[in-house]
Design an enzyme around this catalytic site. Structure first.
Site, mmCIF file in Angstrom:
data_model
loop_
_atom_site.group_PDB
_atom_site.id
_atom_site.type_symbol
_atom_site.label_atom_id
_atom_site.label_comp_id
_atom_site.label_asym_id
_atom_site.label_seq_id
_atom_site.Cartn_x
_atom_site.Cartn_y
_atom_site.Cartn_z
ATOM 1 N N THR A 195 6.673 26.653 4.657
ATOM 2 C CA THR A 195 5.379 26.016 4.443
ATOM 3 C C THR A 195 4.260 26.913 4.952
ATOM 4 O O THR A 195 3.231 27.087 4.288
ATOM 5 C CB THR A 195 5.361 24.656 5.166
ATOM 6 O OG1 THR A 195 6.602 24.001 4.923
ATOM 7 C CG2 THR A 195 4.239 23.809 4.666
ATOM 8 N N ASP A 245 7.397 20.686 -27.115
ATOM 9 C CA ASP A 245 7.475 19.346 -26.522
ATOM 10 C C ASP A 245 8.502 19.419 -25.404
ATOM 11 O O ASP A 245 9.095 20.463 -25.170
ATOM 12 C CB ASP A 245 7.884 18.291 -27.567
ATOM 13 C CG ASP A 245 7.389 16.910 -27.166
ATOM 14 O OD1 ASP A 245 7.547 16.550 -25.987
ATOM 15 O OD2 ASP A 245 6.833 16.194 -28.008
ATOM 16 N N HIS A 284 14.991 13.384 11.433
ATOM 17 C CA HIS A 284 13.816 13.501 12.299
ATOM 18 C C HIS A 284 12.908 12.284 12.167
ATOM 19 O O HIS A 284 11.955 12.149 12.917
ATOM 20 C CB HIS A 284 13.071 14.829 12.092
ATOM 21 C CG HIS A 284 12.350 14.966 10.794
ATOM 22 N ND1 HIS A 284 12.081 16.176 10.223
ATOM 23 C CD2 HIS A 284 11.832 14.060 9.962
ATOM 24 C CE1 HIS A 284 11.432 15.999 9.092
ATOM 25 N NE2 HIS A 284 11.268 14.730 8.919
ATOM 26 N N HIS A 285 13.228 11.404 11.229
ATOM 27 C CA HIS A 285 12.535 10.110 11.207
ATOM 28 C C HIS A 285 13.192 9.135 12.176
ATOM 29 O O HIS A 285 12.733 8.022 12.329
ATOM 30 C CB HIS A 285 12.574 9.515 9.801
ATOM 31 C CG HIS A 285 11.846 10.332 8.785
ATOM 32 N ND1 HIS A 285 10.534 10.109 8.463
ATOM 33 C CD2 HIS A 285 12.226 11.395 8.055
ATOM 34 C CE1 HIS A 285 10.154 10.987 7.555
ATOM 35 N NE2 HIS A 285 11.154 11.790 7.286
ATOM 36 N N TRP A 316 7.400 -0.001 3.609
ATOM 37 C CA TRP A 316 7.908 0.735 2.444
ATOM 38 C C TRP A 316 9.286 1.309 2.749
ATOM 39 O O TRP A 316 9.986 1.754 1.853
ATOM 40 C CB TRP A 316 6.942 1.843 2.029
ATOM 41 C CG TRP A 316 7.125 3.151 2.730
ATOM 42 C CD1 TRP A 316 6.637 3.478 3.942
ATOM 43 C CD2 TRP A 316 7.860 4.293 2.267
ATOM 44 N NE1 TRP A 316 7.031 4.750 4.273
ATOM 45 C CE2 TRP A 316 7.776 5.282 3.255
ATOM 46 C CE3 TRP A 316 8.587 4.597 1.106
ATOM 47 C CZ2 TRP A 316 8.384 6.520 3.145
ATOM 48 C CZ3 TRP A 316 9.192 5.839 1.004
ATOM 49 C CH2 TRP A 316 9.085 6.781 2.017
ATOM 50 N N TYR A 318 8.781 15.746 0.125
ATOM 51 C CA TYR A 318 8.522 17.034 -0.531
ATOM 52 C C TYR A 318 8.356 16.866 -2.025
ATOM 53 O O TYR A 318 7.651 17.656 -2.664
ATOM 54 C CB TYR A 318 9.626 18.036 -0.164
ATOM 55 C CG TYR A 318 9.478 18.434 1.274
ATOM 56 C CD1 TYR A 318 8.492 19.345 1.635
ATOM 57 C CD2 TYR A 318 10.237 17.865 2.267
ATOM 58 C CE1 TYR A 318 8.288 19.671 2.958
ATOM 59 C CE2 TYR A 318 10.045 18.195 3.593
ATOM 60 C CZ TYR A 318 9.079 19.101 3.934
ATOM 61 O OH TYR A 318 8.867 19.420 5.240
ATOM 62 N N ARG A 371 1.972 1.529 14.995
ATOM 63 C CA ARG A 371 1.730 1.322 13.568
ATOM 64 C C ARG A 371 2.036 -0.113 13.183
ATOM 65 O O ARG A 371 2.725 -0.823 13.890
ATOM 66 C CB ARG A 371 2.690 2.177 12.735
ATOM 67 C CG ARG A 371 2.551 3.607 12.868
ATOM 68 C CD ARG A 371 3.676 4.273 12.102
ATOM 69 N NE ARG A 371 3.374 4.314 10.683
ATOM 70 C CZ ARG A 371 4.124 4.987 9.800
ATOM 71 N NH1 ARG A 371 5.184 5.627 10.193
ATOM 72 N NH2 ARG A 371 3.786 5.006 8.540
ATOM 73 N N LYS A 379 3.576 29.764 2.600
ATOM 74 C CA LYS A 379 2.746 29.380 1.456
ATOM 75 C C LYS A 379 1.269 29.431 1.813
ATOM 76 O O LYS A 379 0.451 29.982 1.069
ATOM 77 C CB LYS A 379 3.106 27.964 1.016
ATOM 78 C CG LYS A 379 4.232 27.897 0.032
ATOM 79 C CD LYS A 379 4.436 26.450 -0.366
ATOM 80 C CE LYS A 379 5.770 26.264 -1.034
ATOM 81 N NZ LYS A 379 5.853 26.852 -2.367
ATOM 82 N N SER A 433 -1.548 26.474 -6.416
ATOM 83 C CA SER A 433 -1.181 27.859 -6.708
ATOM 84 C C SER A 433 -1.644 28.289 -8.097
ATOM 85 O O SER A 433 -1.696 29.477 -8.390
ATOM 86 C CB SER A 433 0.331 28.038 -6.622
ATOM 87 O OG SER A 433 0.808 27.579 -5.397
ATOM 88 N N HIS A 486 13.223 11.748 3.048
ATOM 89 C CA HIS A 486 12.588 13.011 3.381
ATOM 90 C C HIS A 486 12.442 13.965 2.203
ATOM 91 O O HIS A 486 11.358 14.487 2.004
ATOM 92 C CB HIS A 486 13.162 13.708 4.603
ATOM 93 C CG HIS A 486 12.110 14.623 5.136
ATOM 94 N ND1 HIS A 486 11.091 14.182 5.936
ATOM 95 C CD2 HIS A 486 11.821 15.896 4.836
ATOM 96 C CE1 HIS A 486 10.251 15.163 6.136
ATOM 97 N NE2 HIS A 486 10.659 16.221 5.474
ATOM 98 N N SER A 517 13.334 5.542 -13.926
ATOM 99 C CA SER A 517 12.246 6.260 -14.595
ATOM 100 C C SER A 517 12.175 7.691 -14.091
ATOM 101 O O SER A 517 12.082 8.643 -14.878
ATOM 102 C CB SER A 517 10.930 5.523 -14.339
ATOM 103 O OG SER A 517 9.847 6.375 -14.511
ATOM 104 N N SER A 518 12.243 7.870 -12.769
ATOM 105 C CA SER A 518 12.135 9.220 -12.221
ATOM 106 C C SER A 518 13.324 10.080 -12.615
ATOM 107 O O SER A 518 13.175 11.279 -12.851
ATOM 108 C CB SER A 518 12.042 9.171 -10.698
ATOM 109 O OG SER A 518 10.901 8.475 -10.316
ATOM 110 N N HIS A 553 0.851 -1.202 0.000
ATOM 111 C CA HIS A 553 0.000 0.000 0.000
ATOM 112 C C HIS A 553 0.885 1.250 0.000
ATOM 113 O O HIS A 553 0.708 2.142 -0.839
ATOM 114 C CB HIS A 553 -0.925 0.000 1.218
ATOM 115 C CG HIS A 553 -1.599 1.316 1.452
ATOM 116 N ND1 HIS A 553 -2.546 1.817 0.590
ATOM 117 C CD2 HIS A 553 -1.457 2.238 2.422
ATOM 118 C CE1 HIS A 553 -2.957 3.000 1.037
ATOM 119 N NE2 HIS A 553 -2.302 3.289 2.149
ATOM 120 N N GLU A 578 11.935 12.966 -0.574
ATOM 121 C CA GLU A 578 10.833 12.294 -1.254
ATOM 122 C C GLU A 578 9.479 12.842 -0.810
ATOM 123 O O GLU A 578 8.576 13.049 -1.608
ATOM 124 C CB GLU A 578 10.914 10.790 -0.973
ATOM 125 C CG GLU A 578 9.715 9.982 -1.415
ATOM 126 C CD GLU A 578 9.703 9.733 -2.893
ATOM 127 O OE1 GLU A 578 10.677 10.104 -3.570
ATOM 128 O OE2 GLU A 578 8.705 9.190 -3.385
#
Lengths: 382, 125, 206, 562
Positions: free
Chosen positions: D342, D112, D316-317, D147, D271, D464, D345, D282, D267, D183-184, D83, D269
């Site tokens: 943040t 293009d 911080h994880h 994950w 963002y 969790r 924004k 926006s 991390h 790919s990314s 998931h 990731e």
């Protein structure tokens, strides 16, 4: 295209508020929960008290921002004949204001963060004193149960951590398999049990009682069933318990239990130890039994996979905290005709994989009579 | 909503902007709405030439004179379709699957991968 | 690549003076190499992390013979010169110089790989020091292996260029593949300087 | 204007056989057109959204009641791993790349992407990578390490005789994410070069639409963060198959090395997953408020600031892993810093709608919902940065609530907003606004019902990644509530699908510019022709299409540089 959605929105908002409020109320009813807000010691106190600070600040910001949002949604919605709005590209002063204000708020939080961090850090652990003695425990994370070793008293137990009230408990965290995390919400936050790292955690329990502990780091198939209890008792009860635990196992007296002992030596002794039966002393996994390839796997003291069962009958939880050791009301009396239904230990011995799928307990199929014998023996190990 | 300071700022900017933009396009001309040449008209000009096309007043900016509008052919200018990206992507997935599935799949995958990369390189000329 | 952006670039260049002299592909290659460089940065960070966490005395090769790594460094630095020679050649339109430069570079790259392979086999066979013998073994073989892999890729890239050069695909104006291969090769060389310093020389100064 | 104009070749009577690339299927699988590829990205991403959503429903079904028996523990662990993996790597990134692919060239006035074939290559890698990853279910060996794939649980064996991941489960994950990573990388290389080099004349970096800005930042984050994941995966594969010891503590390796490498990817990731959503919002807010975006410069550069800072906050994880106090204080500080841009924004968005003339079409509704929900995700995120409190709630359901308020209440709502906003551009047809509003309200209620109780579960001590929980710990009602909410979200998704099908079949004709929008993508036909623009437009302000439509009050006449 432009529909008056607001008639409906009020209705939904009311419903939503109702749902959220009721969920909070429902939550408050969870009396048995290992809630982080139900604190019983200074470490949890300084960790959880920050919750209220953040809650109030966050609520204020939440109400302010959502208020502005909802206000402008109502105030500035398009009505027939509304002129085009002023094309405002920005305002330096406003930008400065709303950069500085959150910065200030966040740094206030940061101040309390770092203060709280230093209050509960390992360096802040109080030294032993007459008013506040200290004991040391090694918590060993296994897949999937907790083992507790008291080096000073040379006692090993599993599933329940017994500590005296008002005493600093210095917990050494050890794992020789995967990463676990030691968490007793009412007493202390988490610290991971990382193989190869000498993490420690300290806490003080200021209330007697039973507190739930939880493994909080995903550690494999049965991560969900790796709970333990922290039993906080007064000092004299603790010392009584310790001296009881220091004894070698009592030799069984009745015939049923003696058969059980024989069965244990035959079936269980390769994984479980009982002092005076198949091992000579309690062992300390952390120091003497690293159990790695090429380690002291065959050395002495013996390195065993399962928990030490020397005083099994005195434990309140079995099977890694999944089941109560429900010996009361003759549930586990070997002569109870309903033994297989009423006794948790019987269920466990009958089919451990059904109770806790994927665990390491490998046991041959036992007849009901054999289970009776084992129960008589094990429950007799007070 | 706008402070006086900001308004001054605005006016000042307008002046700056005009100077700055002079090279790109003259500020007092609004952008031309879509080209004078609609698709329909274009179709009536078979095999439209690759140059030429509409004539417009050429304004001289500060930096550089503006070239004339050109007419280029869509089919020649746009990227051409190709099957090779798919082939290479599939081969890479196949190779990694071979890492799991075993040597035979891996070898087939490597052959596919080499073939499709060669195909991609060759197609370009 | 296709020509759609080519047309657009022409418009931007000729009519607005916006696009710089570097081609689109050049920019793509720069960012690709930046990403590759970060792979090595991460590997080196992991290497240092493990070095700091471990006792110094196991963090060393079983021998301290620096002849081979020094030779390999010289070979690789030489190949950087020769690939630059090749690139200068095609930028002047001199295909012969390109072919000579590429051939020399590929030869030197092959020499480097042979040297690496020789060192690996002597470590594994003679000194019984392999990827699984210690944490330093893991780190050493991974770092040098990753670099060797990149040298191999670079050499293949150069070889493709060489084949195309002999077929006359490149000219003074059109030679992006050569430029890209050159950039890649220089990058691989620079990485080697970091690798060789970390793996062979830093332990000497402890 | 004197830019080149594109014409189409006159149609002559075509007697030759169609080439493969001209058949219907052939056209799609050989295409190098950024718009077709963008749509394929979107469709693929949405397909995997449904897959990941079904996995979520299985999770919630299992947890609806205590001692659930729907899934056995190992299957549950596979499902929750897949998931997370599916939603992050196969839904959010592809869908955002899809929007980027379709919209960015149009927005900056390009014909293009810079590398059309590499674009196609990236898409096919994504598709095959997704199939590769999900095919693990066919072997019964889907990844089951979470994950985050923490070592040593993802090693073949952890220590002596302890269970880790002896089968191929982890290999599927490691190789699959490598595919998706390539790919990314190709996709973000393409975005970076396109945005840097192919902007229409006059579109300086300060006039770029904000969505383009955020895609640019996202691409840089991908380029510089993915190498960490690649290295982490390679080292783990070497551990698993070549006998290396990187994460094995007994031989000098360190399990925490994985966490450092993984989170220094993980991390940024996060963002990567949210910045383009900021961009979509926006774009939508100003159009439906009939005002320009407030504080353009601040929104753009706060995005860049977030991008930079996101590389400094990874640990911080890992507050609970026993890092030194000084390191924890450092990461608490950097995490505090990242909250500031943040907040800026959010305030700018509020100022954008303040004083506007708000139209409540579906895109706007979702964008407003985004602000409301993302705010919650931001606030409970700030709570997680409070280290001592984090010791209590990390790895509890509180964190689950946080990520879902950010990624579902945030990104997913913005994605829906984007689909409702650009669907007319994709197809030339409007979506059913009434059904869309139903979709919004059902989703909004469902998501709050699902994820709000999770805060409370976390506070009540529910960890969790548990496949079950006992009945006596007071978590029952909250879990039941969350499960009901999950199914309500499911209903919302079905409404959305009905709306798509209905609108494709019988949607109202949209015209080229149904929203009276500001940016260049609306200055073409709907759907755009292959070459996008007859002429490459010339840009003189941040709202080029607005200038063109309202020449009297055009922005370039009174430009404010903020």
């Amino acid at each position: 295209m432009r529909m008056p959605v607001f008639r409906r929105k009020k209705h939904w908002l009311a419903a939503l508020t109702g749902v959220l409020l009721s969920s909070i109320l429902l939550a408050a009813c969870g009396e048995n929960s290992p809630s982080i807000l139900n604190v019983a010691g200074p470490v949890a106190e300084s960790e959880s008290s920050l919750f209220w600070l953040i809650l109030y600040l966050a609520l204020a910001i939440f109400i302010l921002v959502e208020g502005v949002l909802i206000y402008s949604i109502f105030k500035y919605r398009e009505r027939p004949g509304t002129p085009n709005p002023y094309q405002n590209h920005g305002n330096m002063l406003l930008e400065l204001v709303w950069t500085v204000i959150p910065t200030v708020v966040l740094f206030v939080i940061l101040f309390f963060t770092i203060r709280g961090l230093l209050q509960v850090a390992p360096e802040a652990e109080p030294a032993a004193s007459a008013s506040q003695p200290k004991i040391e425990v090694t918590a060993v994370g296994h897949q999937w149960y907790w083992e507790f070793y008291y080096p000073k008293y040379n006692v090993t137990t599993a599933d329940t951590l017994e500590v005296p009230v008002g005493t600093t408990v210095h917990v050494k965290l050890f794992s020789n398999n995967v990463i676990h995390s030691f968490w007793v919400p009412s007493l202390t936050g988490k610290t991971d049990v990382v193989p190869g790292h000498d993490n420690t955690k300290w806490f003080v329990a200021q209330k007697t009682g039973l507190f739930t502990g939880i493994c909080a780091e995903y550690c494999g198939t049965q991560h969900a069933n790796m709970r333990f209890n922290v039993n906080v008792v007064d000092n004299s009860s603790f010392m009584t318990w310790i001296s009881g635990q220091q004894q070698a196992a009592a030799a069984p007296t009745d015939a049923l239990a003696q058969k059980g002992e024989a069965l244990f030596k035959n079936q269980c002794a390769s994984c479980h130890g009982i002092v005076g039966v198949n091992v000579t002393q309690f062992y300390n996994t952390a120091q003497e039994c690293t159990d790695l390839p090429g380690g002291k796997a065959n050395g002495t003291p013996q390195c065993l996979i399962g928990p030490n069962l020397t005083h099994f009958g005195s434990r309140s939880l079995i099977a890694g905290g999944v089941l109560d050791n429900n010996t009361k009301d003759n549930n586990c009396d070997p002569n109870n005709p309903n033994l297989m239904q009423s006794c948790n230990l019987a269920k466990w011995l009958k089919d451990p994989q059904a109770v806790k799928p994927g665990n390491d307990m490998a046991i041959g199929a036992l007849s009901n009579a054999e289970i009776q014998q084992l129960i008589a023996y094990l429950e007799g190990l007070k | 909503m706008v402070s006086q300071e900001q308004k001054d700022h605005v006016e000042q900017q307008v002046v700056d902007e005009q100077e700055e933009d002079a090279g790109v396009s003259s500020p007092d001309t609004t952008p031309t709405p879509d080209s004078a040449l609609s698709d329909d008209k274009q179709e009536s000009q078979p095999e439209a030439a690759t140059t030429g096309g509409q004539q417009q007043a050429v304004r001289t900016g500060k930096r550089r004179g503006r070239a004339r509008g050109r007419l280029v052919n869509a089919e020649e200018v746009m990227p051409k379709p190709s099957l090779w990206p798919l082939a290479v992507a599939f081969s890479i997935a196949f190779v990694l699957f071979g890492v799991i599935a075993g040597l035979v799949v891996l070898v087939i995958g490597v052959i596919l991968l080499v073939a499709s990369i060669v195909g991609w390189i060759l197609e370009r000329r | 690549m296709s020509v759609a952006h080519g047309e657009q670039v022409r418009v931007l260049e000729e009519e607005h003076g916006q696009v710089g002299e570097r081609s689109l592909n050049w920019w793509g290659m720069v960012f690709f190499i930046a990403s590759e460089a970060l792979i090595f940065a991460n590997l080196i960070a992991a290497y240092l992390y493990l070095e700091i966490r471990n006792n110094n005395d196991i963090w060393q090769l079983p021998h301290s013979n620096l002849f081979l790594p020094l030779l390999n460094t010289a070979i690789l630095l030489g190949s950087s010169v020769s690939v630059h020679f090749a690139g200068t050649g095609i930028r002047k339109g001199n295909v012969r110089q390109l072919i000579i430069g590429l051939s020399v570079t590929i030869f030197l790259g092959a020499c480097f790989l042979v040297g690496l392979a020789y060192e690996w086999t002597s470590l594994i066979a003679d000194e019984h020091f392999s990827i699984s013998s210690s944490i330093f073994g893991s780190a050493f073989f991974t770092l040098t292996g990753f670099h060797g892999l990149h040298v191999t890729i670079g050499a293949i890239f150069l070889a493709v260029c060489l084949v195309r050069a002999t077929k006359g695909h490149f000219s003074k104006q059109q030679h992006f593949a050569v430029q890209a291969a050159e950039m890649y090769w220089h990058f691989v060389d620079v990485v080697w300087l970091f690798v060789v310093t970390l793996v062979y020389f830093v332990p000497l100064f402890r | 204007m004197a830019t080149s104009t594109i014409g189409e070749r006159a149609t002559t009577i075509d007697v030759r056989r169609k080439r493969f690339s001209e058949t219907y299927i052939g056209e799609w699988i050989t295409t190098t057109d950024h718009k077709q590829l963008g749509l394929m990205y979107l469709i693929t991403g949405f397909f995997f959204f449904v897959v990941g959503g079904m996995e979520a429903l299985l999770i919630r079904t299992q947890l609806a009641l205590p001692n659930g028996k729907v899934l056995d523990p190992d299957t549950y662990n596979q499902i929750f791993t897949m998931h997370g993996t599916t939603m992050i790597f196969l839904f959010v990134i592809p869908v955002l790349s899809g929007f980027g692919n379709y919209i960015v060239p149009l927005m900056i006035g390009a014909r293009d992407m810079a590398y059309p074939r590499m674009n196609a290559f990236g898409f096919w890698l994504l598709l095959f990578g997704g199939i590769f990853m999900q095919s693990s279910f066919l072997f019964g060996q889907a990844p089951n390490g979470g994950w985050f794939m923490y070592a040593p649980l993802s090693e073949l064996a952890a220590g002596h005789a302890f269970q880790a991941t002896p089968h191929m489960n982890a290999d599927f994950w490691l190789l699959g994410t490598t595919l998706l990573g390539i790919s990314s990388i190709t996709g973000s290389l393409n975005f970076v070069v396109t945005v840097f080099k192919l902007r229409a004349p006059g579109m300086s970096i300060n006039r770029m639409p904000l969505f383009t800005w955020m895609i640019l930042v996202m691409s840089f984050l991908l380029l510089f963060a993915l190498p960490s994941l690649t290295v982490a995966s390679v080292l783990l594969l070497l551990d698993r198959h070549m006998g290396a010891h990187f994460y094995q503590y007994g031989s000098g390796g360190d399990p925490l090395l994985w966490q450092h490498l993984f989170w220094s990817f993980g991390h940024p990731e996060v963002y990567i997953l949210i910045l383009p959503a900021f961009g979509i919002v926006s774009e939508i807010l100003p159009v439906f408020s009939r005002k320009p975006i407030f504080g353009y410069t601040f929104i753009a550069w706060s995005g860049v600031a977030i991008g930079f800072l996101s590389f400094t906050v990874w640990a911080h994880h890992m507050f609970a892993v026993g890092l030194p106090s000084i390191a924890q204080a450092f990461f608490a500080t950097s995490t505090t810093l990242i909250a500031i841009p943040t907040a800026v924004k959010i305030f700018n968005w509020l100022a954008t709608i303040w004083g506007g003339k708000i139209r409540f079409n579906a895109p706007m509704l979702f964008a407003l919902g985004f602000i409301a929900m993302f705010l919650i995700g931001g606030l409970n995120g700030a709570a997680l940065a409070v280290v001592p409190f984090d010791y209590q709630i990390t790895d509890s359901y509180f964190v689950v609530a946080h990520i879902h308020y950010v990624l579902f209440g945030g990104t997913a709502l913005a994605v829906f907003a984007g689909i409702y906003y650009w669907f007319p551009k994709f197809t030339g047809k409007l979506m059913d606004d009434r059904l869309a509003k139903w979709h919004f309200w059902v989703t909004f209620i469902g998501l709050n019902l699902t994820f709000f109780p999770m805060h409370l579960m976390g506070i009540l001590g529910m960890p969790r990644r548990v496949y079950t929980y006992p009945a006596n710990l007071g978590w029952n009602d909250l879990n039941a509530m969350a499960s009901v909410g999950a199914f309500i979200i499911g209903v919302g998704v079905i409404l959305f699908m009905i709306n798509i099908i209905k609108s494709l079949k019988a949607g109202q004709a949209a015209g080229d510019d149904p929203w009276d929008a500001y940016t260049l993508e609306w200055d073409t036909t709907s759907p755009p022709k292959k070459y996008n623009f007859l002429e490459i437009p010339v840009v003189r302000s941040r709202r080029p299409f607005y200038d063109k439509k309202y020449p009297d009050i055009a922005d370039w006449k009174n430009v404010i540089k903020h």
